[in-house]
Design an enzyme around this catalytic site. Structure first.
Site, PDB file in Angstrom:
ATOM      1  N   LYS A   1       0.837  -1.200   0.000  1.00  0.00           N
ATOM      2  CA  LYS A   1       0.000   0.000   0.000  1.00  0.00           C
ATOM      3  C   LYS A   1       0.875   1.255   0.000  1.00  0.00           C
ATOM      4  O   LYS A   1       0.748   2.100  -0.886  1.00  0.00           O
ATOM      5  CB  LYS A   1      -0.900  -0.019   1.233  1.00  0.00           C
TER       6      LYS A   1
ATOM      7  N   GLU B   1      12.559   6.332  -5.685  1.00  0.00           N
ATOM      8  CA  GLU B   1      12.915   6.965  -6.952  1.00  0.00           C
ATOM      9  C   GLU B   1      12.639   6.110  -8.190  1.00  0.00           C
ATOM     10  O   GLU B   1      12.410   6.653  -9.268  1.00  0.00           O
ATOM     11  CB  GLU B   1      14.388   7.421  -7.036  1.00  0.00           C
TER      12      GLU B   1
END
Ligand code: FES
Ligand code: FES
Lengths: 168, 753
Positions: free
Chosen positions: B636, B708
């Site tokens: 999640k 990233e």
């Protein structure tokens, strides 16, 4: 301002009554205090966020008489006598507002800084009976920037609550 | 009660604080007699302050003090005292140090007053006269002044070339070359930089600061103001977004500390949104890529050079071209990375620094060469797939990029793509499908943590890391609860305080691996202690049991051979009269693993765009991002990180650009009205896939970090989709309607398949 000489005149203080989250507050404020700063710095209600102070981000959204506004673009003295709801006023005791619950369930935030504004906007949207489709939600929530990019989760949280309340 | 929490999509443990407005950010801490600071910035980009006239501002009732370079003294003299843990090589900027102006919007003063409004008003009365000097801010016009990027910034590695790319390219039949550009971008986390500095009687100062590293701010402030580390406490429980902007201490913390120490009063300083454009950005970069391939689609040469901007006083470096040496198999690779010094603020790491810059150019070029040899761009990537890290000559600890290709393509429906540009349309909407891939380092840094287990069976684990929205509170709680087999509600994780054990800067996607490993290690210590105690219990089912016979789950310690023989944690502590268990632990990278393997996470991104044929407007209608990043601790919160990265990628591809007026050396669009970031309506369907990736080598948790990797390939996937839709190759980000139309106009005869 530019021509002011030695002593610099400051604006006077005016009495302002605000009813915030059901509680009445009587303040004395200079007219240059925004509703946002009145909430944060004078009433210590820091749940409403400042993200730009220029009406460009939506972080400061609160409800005035049920309608959403950017509290940074409103002077507190202009709201004398009005009813204001902030993020702190949405839950009933420990029972979170359905949108608050849905935001947690859908992970509709990351850093959380835009979240009070998003939730207040969404509450306003539902109050106003707008946002009858996902496309409308997207359009009408576009004044609330989420730099963390939780938009699709925000929308599913709103659509879920919209669906639930619609079925009641 | 199940206690295997990692891998589960748990809701955020700090969720209710965030949805009720009770999570506290740096500007939200209070103190008796708090003063408000308002920062003044320079209006010129280069020169000297001739005079700063504060007389009228000082007349304003409520103004307590105005700090400028003329009245500030007692600061550290040497540049190096201003270095922080993320400083690039050079001489860091010293606020209020002298009358020199080094870049536009440089902070030059601080007004402190009893209210915010008074401070802001008084700031407007300050008159500054300057002596201006000739300035240079145009990167593209100054490429001839570039110089090799020096070593020195943590993590920077110089690129390595191999083979003879130039002569192979010269002789090649299939080749492409192009120049790719993007301007500066600003992080713009939604919370503005803020510090509430509390001066204490005994000379100590507590700083509630917006930062991605409390220890870094502590070090910085103690060096500048000559305070011992123990007299500087930095606290940061919540950060309203960072994206790299909070890696280095920003100037508001200097200002707030200065004022608090001088005035011996608590002071809050908050930047304005405009000031959020005044201290560091993703550097504008010009890149040139040339590539050749044979008729089978094998890459025969790669040349990639990048020119990044930096300030006059520091050499900001990031890893741009190096990725082009590892992404695909190729014998001949020539790489070059240089810097151009300009009269701008020093650039700062911004989400996937370097890699996202590189991928825009390189992955677009891969698309171009695939078109040159008429091979499907996904197929082309598979042909040139790199099993090993060719630069280091080492295998990857794991690399499931193929699974990303396959699962991403299946989900997206890539097989239904016709290769021809302009071959798909709905009315006047040209439809394009593009893809790209990316990689990021899976790093681990040394980190420490402490665990306290109290008699009531509650565990508190702490580490001085930060919560910038990544879910640190949640995943650390999950790791701790699982390691000790405890109910997650009995575990609390604390962070963001220099009184806690030290953690690395929160960046580079290494927090989960670094702090998570330390949390696991310290919980293992607690477990070992509990086993020892359990074995010491008299007349209990566990008396005399050896540690290896024991295990923990569901709040109990039990015999592996006989799960019925068990004691709860509370029972063990009570029976052994143990009030609490306090352990410290640390974890760091395994140096041996680094000598044998390379560690990368990977992603493949597929994007669909619709381009209005008449207006040139681009809408990203669908994105599928398939990620291989080892074990996913919490799908999640990790999913949200990838989602946010994709949004960033869309924003970068189509909207973000800080526009420099080169006459004034000033960013013109320094506010959120004119610096566009993606809003709700800009975002459509985003699908995220985490492919299975098992990795025992990368770290004890088998995780690679997800902060990233999601953004890297998004902009090139979109650029490639725009080409597929229109036949127009926009090599200059952001891809705005004017560029699409103009290129279509000028370049009607672009190479078509
Ligand atoms: S703070 Fe009001 S819109 Fe940004
Ligand atoms: S959750 Fe961070 S800005 Fe929306």
């Amino acid at each position: 301002m530019k021509n002011a000489t030695e002593t610099v005149e400051l604006p006077e203080h005016y009495p302002v009554s605000l009813k915030v989250n059901g509680q009445a507050y009587n303040l004395k404020l200079q007219p240059w205090v925004s509703l946002l700063d009145a909430l944060r710095d004078h009433l210590q209600l820091k749940g409403t966020k400042k993200g730009c102070d220029h009406g460009q981000c939506g972080a400061c959204t609160v409800l005035v008489n049920g309608k959403r506004i950017n509290s940074c673009l409103t002077m507190a003295v202009m709201k004398d006598g009005e009813e204001i709801t902030t993020i702190e006023g949405l839950a009933k005791g420990d029972e979170l507002h359905p949108l608050q619950k849905a935001f947690i369930e859908h992970d509709a935030f990351q850093c959380g800084y835009c979240t009070p504004g998003q939730i207040c906007s969404a509450v306003g949207l539902l109050n106003e009976g707008k946002a009858n489709s996902l496309e409308e939600v997207k359009e009408l929530m576009s004044g609330n920037i989420c730099r963390c990019g939780a938009y699709t989760h925000i929308n599913s949280a709103i659509m879920q609550v919209k669906g639930e309340t619609g079925n009641e | 009660m199940k206690t295997n929490y990692t891998g589960q999509p748990a809701n955020r443990v700090d969720g209710s604080l965030k949805v009720t407005g009770t999570a506290k950010y740096a500007a939200e801490f209070e103190a008796e007699g708090l003063l408000f600071g308002y920062i003044i910035n320079s209006t010129i980009a280069k020169g000297k302050i001739k005079e700063i006239d504060i007389s009228q501002a000082m007349q304003v009732a409520g103004v307590v003090q105005i700090f400028t370079h003329e009245n500030v003294s007692g600061l550290a003299w040497f540049n190096k005292s201003y270095k922080d843990m993320d400083s690039p090589p050079g001489d860091p900027f010293r606020p209020l140090y002298d009358h020199k102006i080094r870049y536009s919007m440089q902070p030059i003063g601080l007004v402190v007053a009893t209210t915010f409004e008074v401070a802001r008003f008084a700031a407007s009365l300050i008159k500054v006269t300057y002596k201006e000097e000739k300035l240079v801010t145009n990167l593209q016009d100054n490429l001839h002044r570039s110089k090799k990027a020096p070593m020195g910034k943590v993590g920077y590695v110089q690129p390595k070339s191999r083979g003879d790319a130039e002569s192979v390219f010269a002789k090649a039949e299939y080749k492409i070359e192009g120049e790719y550009v993007h301007a500066a971008e600003h992080h713009n986390p939604l919370e503005m930089f803020a510090t509430t500095a509390i001066w204490e009687e005994d000379g100590k100062v507590t700083l509630y600061d917006k930062t991605q590293g409390v220890s870094n701010v502590q070090l910085y402030i103690s060096n500048i103001f000559g305070l011992s580390l123990k007299n500087v406490r930095v606290v940061s429980p919540f950060v309203g977004g960072g994206f790299g902007s909070g890696l280095r201490p920003q100037y508001q913390v200097f200002m707030a500390t200065l004022a608090a120490l001088e005035l011996r009063r608590p002071v809050r300083v908050v930047m304005t949104r405009q000031q959020m454009f005044s201290f560091g950005h993703r550097p504008g970069t010009v890149q040139r890529v040339a590539m050749s391939a044979d008729e089978n689609g094998k890459l025969t040469s790669i040349q990639h050079e990048a020119y990044g901007e930096t300030s006059q006083f520091e050499d900001y470096t990031e890893i741009v071209v190096n990725w082009s040496g590892t992404m695909y198999n190729c014998e001949n690779v020539k790489l070059k990375y240089e810097l151009v010094k300009l009269d701008v603020a020093t650039p700062t790491d911004m989400r996937a620094p370097g890699a996202v810059t590189s991928a825009h150019a390189f992955e677009s070029a891969i698309d171009e060469i695939a078109y040159a040899v008429k091979i499907d761009p996904l197929e082309f990537r598979k042909i040139n797939y790199a099993e090993d890290d060719q630069v280091e000559g080492k295998p990857y600890s794991s690399k499931e990029l193929r699974a990303c290709y396959d699962q991403g393509a299946a989900k997206f429906g890539w097989s239904g793509r016709s290769i021809e540009p302009r071959s798909m349309r709905e009315g006047n909407q040209l439809i394009g499908w593009g893809m790209a891939n990316g990689a990021w380092d899976a790093l681990q840094m040394p980190a420490k943590a402490q665990a306290v287990l109290s008699l009531d069976g509650k565990l508190t684990v702490s580490s001085g890391t930060s919560e910038i929205g990544t879910g640190t509170y949640t995943i650390m709680t999950q790791i701790a609860a699982e390691t000790l087999g405890m109910d997650i509600n009995d575990v609390t994780f604390k962070l963001g305080d220099t009184l806690m054990p030290m953690a690395p800067l929160q960046g580079g996607s290494w927090t989960a691996a670094s702090v998570g490993s330390a949390v696991k290690a310290v919980c293992e210590e607690v477990k070992a202690k509990l086993f020892k105690l359990a074995s010491k219990t008299k007349h209990s089912p566990l008396s005399g049991a050896a540690p290896k016979e024991l295990t923990m789950a569901e709040g109990h310690i039990f015999l592996i051979s006989d799960p019925g023989s068990r004691l709860s944690i509370i029972e063990v502590m009570r029976l052994t009269e143990t009030d609490s268990i306090i352990e410290s632990g640390m974890s760091g990278p395994d140096p041996a693993a680094k000598t044998t393997h390379s560690f990368n996470s990977h992603a493949a991104v597929f994007a669909e765009v619709k381009v209005d044929e008449d207006l040139g407007t681009v809408i990203v209608t669908r994105v599928v991002c398939a990620v291989a990043a080892g074990k996913i601790l919490n799908p999640k919160t990790a999913g949200s990180q990838i989602l946010g990265s994709v949004v960033w990628g869309i924003s970068k591809a189509l909207e973000e650009e800080t526009v420099m007026d080169n006459n004034f050396g000033r960013f013109m669009n320094h506010n959120l009205g004119e610096y566009h970031v993606a809003v709700n309506k800009d975002i459509n369907d985003i699908d995220i896939i985490f492919v299975e990736e098992h990795d025992d080598l990368v770290n004890p948790l088998g995780i690679k970090g997800v902060g990233e990797i999601g953004i890297i390939a998004v902009a090139p996937a979109i650029a490639n989709a725009v080409f597929h839709a229109t036949g127009v190759r926009v090599r200059d980000l952001p891809i705005t309607m004017d560029k699409v139309l103009q290129l279509a106009e000028e370049d009607k005869n672009q190479v078509r398949v």
